[in-house]
Design a protein around this motif. Structure first.
Motif, short mmCIF file in Angstrom:
data_model
loop_
_atom_site.label_atom_id
_atom_site.label_comp_id
_atom_site.label_asym_id
_atom_site.label_seq_id
_atom_site.Cartn_x
_atom_site.Cartn_y
_atom_site.Cartn_z
N ALA A 51 55.52 68.30 36.51
CA ALA A 51 55.35 68.11 35.07
C ALA A 51 56.06 66.83 34.62
O ALA A 51 57.19 66.57 35.02
CB ALA A 51 55.92 69.31 34.32
N PRO A 52 55.39 66.00 33.82
CA PRO A 52 56.01 64.74 33.39
C PRO A 52 57.18 65.00 32.44
O PRO A 52 57.30 66.06 31.84
CB PRO A 52 54.87 64.01 32.69
CG PRO A 52 53.95 65.10 32.22
CD PRO A 52 54.05 66.19 33.25
N ALA A 53 58.02 64.00 32.33
CA ALA A 53 59.14 64.08 31.40
C ALA A 53 58.64 64.10 29.97
O ALA A 53 57.53 63.66 29.67
CB ALA A 53 60.09 62.91 31.62
N ALA A 54 59.47 64.63 29.09
CA ALA A 54 59.08 64.71 27.68
C ALA A 54 58.83 63.32 27.11
O ALA A 54 59.57 62.37 27.39
CB ALA A 54 60.17 65.42 26.88
N HIS A 55 57.78 63.22 26.33
CA HIS A 55 57.41 61.94 25.73
C HIS A 55 58.44 61.57 24.67
O HIS A 55 58.74 62.36 23.77
CB HIS A 55 56.02 62.05 25.10
CG HIS A 55 55.38 60.74 24.81
ND1 HIS A 55 55.88 59.85 23.89
CD2 HIS A 55 54.26 60.15 25.33
CE1 HIS A 55 55.10 58.79 23.83
NE2 HIS A 55 54.12 58.94 24.70
N PRO A 56 58.98 60.35 24.73
CA PRO A 56 60.01 59.97 23.75
C PRO A 56 59.44 59.47 22.42
O PRO A 56 60.22 59.07 21.54
CB PRO A 56 60.75 58.85 24.47
CG PRO A 56 59.69 58.21 25.32
CD PRO A 56 58.76 59.32 25.75
N GLY A 57 58.14 59.48 22.25
CA GLY A 57 57.54 58.92 21.05
C GLY A 57 57.79 59.76 19.81
O GLY A 57 58.23 60.91 19.88
N PRO A 58 57.48 59.22 18.64
CA PRO A 58 57.70 59.93 17.38
C PRO A 58 56.65 61.00 17.14
O PRO A 58 55.72 61.19 17.92
CB PRO A 58 57.60 58.81 16.34
CG PRO A 58 56.69 57.81 16.97
CD PRO A 58 56.95 57.86 18.44
N VAL A 59 56.81 61.70 16.00
CA VAL A 59 55.87 62.74 15.57
C VAL A 59 54.87 62.12 14.61
O VAL A 59 55.25 61.32 13.74
CB VAL A 59 56.62 63.92 14.91
CG1 VAL A 59 55.64 65.00 14.48
CG2 VAL A 59 57.66 64.48 15.86
N ALA A 60 53.61 62.50 14.75
CA ALA A 60 52.57 61.97 13.88
C ALA A 60 51.66 63.11 13.44
O ALA A 60 51.30 63.98 14.22
CB ALA A 60 51.74 60.90 14.61
N GLY A 61 51.33 63.10 12.15
CA GLY A 61 50.33 64.01 11.61
C GLY A 61 48.99 63.31 11.53
O GLY A 61 48.92 62.13 11.16
N VAL A 62 47.93 64.01 11.89
CA VAL A 62 46.58 63.43 11.92
C VAL A 62 45.68 64.27 11.03
O VAL A 62 45.56 65.48 11.22
CB VAL A 62 46.03 63.37 13.35
CG1 VAL A 62 44.61 62.81 13.35
CG2 VAL A 62 46.93 62.53 14.24
N ASP A 63 45.05 63.61 10.06
CA ASP A 63 44.08 64.26 9.18
C ASP A 63 42.70 63.79 9.56
O ASP A 63 42.41 62.58 9.55
CB ASP A 63 44.38 63.93 7.71
CG ASP A 63 43.37 64.56 6.77
OD1 ASP A 63 43.34 65.80 6.66
OD2 ASP A 63 42.59 63.81 6.14
N GLY A 103 54.81 61.28 20.73
CA GLY A 103 55.25 62.39 21.57
C GLY A 103 54.72 63.73 21.08
O GLY A 103 54.46 64.63 21.89
N VAL A 104 54.60 63.91 19.77
CA VAL A 104 54.08 65.13 19.18
C VAL A 104 53.00 64.75 18.17
O VAL A 104 53.24 63.90 17.30
CB VAL A 104 55.18 65.96 18.48
CG1 VAL A 104 54.60 67.20 17.84
CG2 VAL A 104 56.27 66.34 19.48
N VAL A 105 51.84 65.34 18.30
CA VAL A 105 50.72 65.10 17.39
C VAL A 105 50.40 66.41 16.69
O VAL A 105 50.15 67.42 17.35
CB VAL A 105 49.48 64.56 18.13
CG1 VAL A 105 48.34 64.32 17.15
CG2 VAL A 105 49.82 63.29 18.89
N VAL A 106 50.43 66.40 15.36
CA VAL A 106 50.19 67.60 14.56
C VAL A 106 48.82 67.48 13.91
O VAL A 106 48.51 66.46 13.28
CB VAL A 106 51.29 67.78 13.49
CG1 VAL A 106 51.15 69.14 12.82
CG2 VAL A 106 52.68 67.63 14.10
N VAL A 107 47.99 68.50 14.08
CA VAL A 107 46.64 68.52 13.50
C VAL A 107 46.43 69.84 12.77
O VAL A 107 47.18 70.80 12.94
CB VAL A 107 45.56 68.36 14.60
CG1 VAL A 107 45.68 67.02 15.29
CG2 VAL A 107 45.65 69.50 15.62
N GLU A 108 45.41 69.86 11.94
CA GLU A 108 45.05 71.08 11.23
C GLU A 108 44.30 72.04 12.15
O GLU A 108 43.49 71.63 12.98
CB GLU A 108 44.17 70.75 10.02
CG GLU A 108 44.87 69.99 8.93
CD GLU A 108 43.92 69.62 7.81
OE1 GLU A 108 44.13 70.05 6.67
OE2 GLU A 108 42.94 68.90 8.10
N ASP A 109 44.56 73.31 11.97
CA ASP A 109 43.86 74.35 12.73
C ASP A 109 42.60 74.73 11.96
O ASP A 109 42.57 75.71 11.22
CB ASP A 109 44.78 75.56 12.94
CG ASP A 109 44.18 76.57 13.91
OD1 ASP A 109 43.16 76.24 14.54
OD2 ASP A 109 44.72 77.68 14.02
#
Length: 343
Positions: free
Chosen positions: A107-119, A206-212
């Protein structure tokens, strides 16, 4: 074919498999496919940068377009092997798909990138919480759209002259093939844009947040019944076509496995209220949104900006359930996916 049929019944009788009872597959609603279960006789070789050659049973030596590295075949490519192949016919002709068994690392290491919300939207394809947007042009050029319109009119005229119950004529079948090729061109361009865009997002965040979103319910017809006819049926049909053309579900599917392979994460949050709530003060009012512009009606706030950016920020700030690339976590892996071989 018999092997596939036997496997379908085995999946049905397996309590841990979600497959249902095998049913009849109509030729008009399915793509012709031929399975090549044995890989030892394929004898895959690379001819040059663009082309390769493979042996097919009952056919002989044929060339195919080389599009990516194959495990165990490409020099310096990924480790693994070819386990079989499948021939599938689409609007462009016969395509070959190789089944591979690749050796993957831990398993790859945790992505160090920021959090982003996508609409996800229609006017703006993807709006991000950092204020940037990912847009695209029409999938078909003006000349292609006009040709598609003419072909659809031609098919309608040819259908009117056909007697009920009679099979389609060769001219009508040829018209259908031309329509299918144009629509396949649009789909290929859409998938190419989605692949490039989701790869960019998976590398940057690192984290991408989307609507369910429940897209199936969103594109239901508004026709109604005779007793209770629908309202604005034509407008709703146009909206349904626009939503289907964006392929929101495929965007998230691509984003899930790409973020997982890079150590990232996709989070799905509830959709209601994200486009009507001000991200700065939390005041919610449907009147605050006017098209693509959002202006908070709270006198103490008064924030104004792009409505999709406001929704993306709300999505980023919401709490949700983390999902893996296949929609499951831990030991409860998807039954339709073979586990990778660890290095």
């Amino acid at each position: 074919m018999l092997r596939t049929y036997r496997q379908a019944w085995a999946n049905f009788f397996d309590p841990a498999h979600p497959a249902g009872r095998p049913t009849f597959k109509s030729r008009s609603r399915s793509r012709p496919a031929v399975d090549v279960p044995q890989a030892r006789d394929l004898n895959i070789t690379r001819l040059n940068r663009r082309w390769g050659a493979v042996n097919l049973p009952k056919v002989g030596r044929v060339r195919f377009r080389w599009t990516r590295d194959l495990p165990g075949v490409t020099r310096g490519g990924p480790a693994g092997r070819i386990t079989g192949a499948r021939l599938v016919k689409d609007a462009y002709g016969w395509q070959i798909v190789f089944r591979t068994e690749a050796v993957v690392a831990a398993a790859p290491a945790a992505h160090p990138g920021p959090v982003a919300g996508v609409d996800r939207g229609i006017t703006v394809a993807l709006a991000l919480s950092d204020g940037t947007m990912r847009e695209h042009g029409p999938w078909l050029r003006d000349g292609e759209k006009e040709r598609l319109r003419r072909l659809e009119k031609t098919s309608a005229r040819q259908r009117r002259t056909r007697s009920p119950g009679r099979p389609a004529s060769r001219r009508l079948a040829r018209t259908y093939d031309r329509i299918a090729r144009l629509r396949a061109t649009a789909k290929r361009r859409a998938v190419d844009w989605q692949h490039q865009t989701t790869t960019e997002l998976a590398r940057a965040f690192g984290v991408v947040v989307v609507e369910d979103l429940t897209i199936t319910n969103m594109v239901r017809s508004a026709t109604g019944t005779i007793e209770r006819p629908g309202r604005n049926v034509r407008q709703k049909a146009g909206l349904n076509r626009a939503i289907t053309g964006q392929a929101w579900g495929r965007t998230v599917t691509l984003l899930e496995y790409k973020t997982r392979d890079r150590g990232g994460l996709v989070v799905k949050v509830p959709a209601p209220g994200t486009s009507q709530t001000c991200h700065r003060c939390g005041h919610r009012d449907p009147a605050a949104r006017d098209g693509i512009r959002y202006a908070c009606v709270n006198p103490a706030c008064g924030w104004a900006g792009h409505a999709d950016t406001n929704a993306a920020i709300n999505i980023r700030n919401a709490a949700g359930t983390a999902v893996s690339g296949r929609g499951d976590l831990g030991a409860a892996r998807s039954a339709k996916r073979q586990p990778p071989h660890a290095a």
